[in-house]
Design a protein around this motif. Sequence first.
Motif, PDB file in Angstrom:
ATOM      1  N   GLN A  44       0.827  -1.204   0.000  1.00 23.15           N
ATOM      2  CA  GLN A  44       0.000   0.000   0.000  1.00 23.15           C
ATOM      3  C   GLN A  44       0.864   1.258   0.000  1.00 23.15           C
ATOM      4  O   GLN A  44       0.617   2.196  -0.755  1.00 23.15           O
ATOM      5  N   ARG A 104       2.850   1.581  -3.399  1.00 23.65           N
ATOM      6  CA  ARG A 104       2.018   1.958  -4.549  1.00 23.65           C
ATOM      7  C   ARG A 104       1.808   3.473  -4.583  1.00 23.65           C
ATOM      8  O   ARG A 104       2.003   4.118  -5.615  1.00 23.65           O
ATOM      9  N   ARG A 158       3.513   6.075  -7.319  1.00 22.56           N
ATOM     10  CA  ARG A 158       2.599   6.900  -8.125  1.00 22.56           C
ATOM     11  C   ARG A 158       2.949   8.374  -7.967  1.00 22.56           C
ATOM     12  O   ARG A 158       2.986   9.124  -8.966  1.00 22.56           O
ATOM     13  N   ASP A 192       1.070  -0.682 -11.221  1.00 22.39           N
ATOM     14  CA  ASP A 192      -0.209  -1.133 -10.678  1.00 22.39           C
ATOM     15  C   ASP A 192      -0.368  -2.646 -10.807  1.00 22.39           C
ATOM     16  O   ASP A 192      -0.773  -3.322  -9.853  1.00 22.39           O
ATOM     17  N   LEU A 212       2.264  -4.628  -8.514  1.00 22.55           N
ATOM     18  CA  LEU A 212       1.993  -4.504  -7.081  1.00 22.55           C
ATOM     19  C   LEU A 212       0.685  -5.183  -6.692  1.00 22.55           C
ATOM     20  O   LEU A 212       0.562  -5.710  -5.579  1.00 22.55           O
ATOM     21  N   ARG A 213      -0.294  -5.195  -7.607  1.00 27.49           N
ATOM     22  CA  ARG A 213      -1.506  -5.982  -7.339  1.00 27.49           C
ATOM     23  C   ARG A 213      -1.157  -7.456  -7.219  1.00 27.49           C
ATOM     24  O   ARG A 213      -1.737  -8.187  -6.406  1.00 27.49           O
ATOM     25  N   GLU A 273       0.119  -7.792  -3.742  1.00 30.18           N
ATOM     26  CA  GLU A 273      -0.855  -7.518  -2.681  1.00 30.18           C
ATOM     27  C   GLU A 273      -1.911  -8.607  -2.549  1.00 30.18           C
ATOM     28  O   GLU A 273      -2.301  -8.969  -1.433  1.00 30.18           O
TER      29      GLU A 273
END
Length: 308
Positions: A114, A117, A121, A141, A144-145, A148
């Motif tokens: 979290q 990210r 950004r 994105d 990192l998804r 996560e």
Amino acid sequence: MDHCGQTPAGGHVAATHGRSPTTTASPAKESETSAAQRQSALARYLVQHIDLVLDGLTGLRAGTDPIHDTRVAIRRTRSTLRVFKKHLDPVAGPAFEEELKWFAGVLGDVRDVQVQRQRLRDALDAIPELLVLGPVKSRIDRDLRGIEAPARDRVSEAMETTRYLNLVTELQRWSAAAPVLPTGTSKRLSATAQKAGAKADRRLKSALKSDDDELLHRARKAAKRARYANELLQLDRSSTRARRNIKHYKQIQSVLGDVQDTVVARTMLRQLGAAAGTTPGENGFTFGLLYAREEQLARQCRRDVAAL
């Protein structure tokens, strides 16, 4: 998952994690417990943050996302258990701290993603569009998804284990009556907090002589413990010295936190850049640029904390 037990037959033992409804005590015992907690800043500080942990676990079970606040409450609880261990049950305290460490680590895998990210950004938005080569944002994105999602699965899996349910039971037990020894007088708590501050100062001084980021990370954790110890003293009686110490160690903690964020960011950027550099239609240039930015920030943070 490592260190986890199996789910008991019948599924969840409880849907929420507030103070145990099965805990009963005579009015006299309840009165004694309440009086002890009013008298002991150590007990009050522990109960305050243990209750915040329980609130966070209830939120997680309800589907909200209080991961950051829950980790902070766990961190304050663990820090207090470690710094003031001589004033707590010598058997219960270390075992409790170890279980809190385990679950904090499970939550930490999600929280790190979290933080990074948002960090990446923001960094990407700060550089000229001309220097953004390829689908950099979508790479950040997507990758990192991919980190996560399994990390969140591990949180859910952990919350179905016997180990987790035992931790909740222990949290409820400490919330009802923290096993604080009568040695926790104001004078002794103050002396213990001073030792925590001296240790933080030594660690920081040693870390600044080295290029080892791990030493700075250890210094940051020591600064947190010194800060929380002085917060506890403020529950006992208002003190200008304690307020000053809280502010001082919070500043150190914040700057060293930025250093640690750059360490994690650089690791991620190396991985992202390597993946982009070997993928048709992508380019590792921007990730290298972001990596250099993180190195520059780390150097600046070292200078800032040395000035403190």
